[in-house]
Design an enzyme around this catalytic site. Structure first.
Site, PDB file in Angstrom:
ATOM      1  CG  HIS A  11      33.225 -46.936  50.686  1.00  0.00           C
ATOM      2  ND1 HIS A  11      34.039 -46.752  51.784  1.00  0.00           N
ATOM      3  CD2 HIS A  11      33.565 -45.976  49.794  1.00  0.00           C
ATOM      4  CE1 HIS A  11      34.830 -45.716  51.560  1.00  0.00           C
ATOM      5  NE2 HIS A  11      34.566 -45.233  50.359  1.00  0.00           N
ATOM      6  CD  GLU A  38      36.687 -48.129  48.518  1.00  0.00           C
ATOM      7  OE1 GLU A  38      36.393 -47.015  48.993  1.00  0.00           O
ATOM      8  OE2 GLU A  38      36.208 -49.188  48.951  1.00  0.00           O
TER       9      GLU A  38
END
Length: 245
Positions: free
Chosen positions: A88, A160
């Protein structure tokens, strides 16, 4: 790192109650990824809801041993979770996780028969320098392209755009589609068309109840990696309903 235990339980109760009689959502894969202490509770609450799974937000890069404070993939597996988020953007930026470290995590997670959700994406500075394709290609190739096709095919990828996370700024549907298509094309070059077509690529960058339908309508956007918008049960259900029929 949101919600105290009682708040997390209340949220999951709301979500599962809404989903139990929701035929429209039955065929959509839904994953709740809570903080480590809540995983087992979420797993138990997900029983009886079709295609509702639990994941972890991270795992250790080592299998076991003297790594105080770390949580291993085997521990996550023992809690009956199914997915683990790896790489992430916040892990990459705050904790300086490297390609090699993420590669180790991917291997360990797959060895535990868990499903990695592997995140890639660029910062605002990198996009402004027109290096976003280069950086995303590097993130994928350095941490994932060592895998044989059969193992790679078990992954879920998530794009992302770091400049759009928690900022209220969202990549346009055209920007999202462009990068998702690029990612799929890189997979096709390495593993072939069938593998590239079968891989799910999620969009994670301020996706919410208002813009989800437009993003999910893009041909190469297969779903969402939802952050803040998933902290309100009603909004999360609206996002689920935003998938094209």
């Amino acid at each position: 790192m949101n919600k105290l235990y009682s708040e997390a339980v209340e949220l999951v109760d709301e979500i599962t109650l809404m989903l139990k009689d929701d035929d429209k959502a039955d065929e959509i894969i839904k994953i709740i990824v809570p903080a480590f202490p809540y995983i087992r509770k979420v797993v138990r609450h997900s029983h009886g809801v079709k295609n509702l799974f639990t994941g972890a937000q991270n795992c250790a890069s080592e299998e076991a041993g003297a790594y105080t404070g770390e949580v291993s993939a085997a521990m996550i597996k023992s809690l009956e979770a199914t997915y683990v988020i790896i790489g992430h953007s916040e892990r990459r930026s705050h904790y300086k996780e490297t390609h090699e470290e993420l590669k180790k995590k991917v291997n360990i997670v797959l060895n535990q028969s868990l499903i990695p959700i592997f995140c890639v994406g660029e910062t605002k500075e990198i996009r402004q320098a027109n290096r976003h394709f280069q950086i995303v290609e590097e993130q994928i190739s350095e941490s994932l392209f060592h895998l044989p096709a059969a193992e790679f095919g078990k992954l879920v990828l998530a794009y992302e755009p770091v400049w759009a996370i928690g900022t209220g700024v969202t990549a346009t549907s055209a920007q999202a589609q462009e990068m998702h298509h690029f990612i799929r094309s890189q997979i096709e070059k390495k593993y072939g068309k069938d593998t590239a077509k079968s891989i799910s690529i999620l969009y994670g960058g301020s996706c919410n109840a208002k813009n989800a339908a437009e993003l999910f309508a893009c041909p190469d956007v297969d779903g969402g990696l939802i952050g803040g918008a998933a902290l309100v049960a009603k909004d999360f259900i609206t996002i689920i309903h935003s998938f094209p029929k």
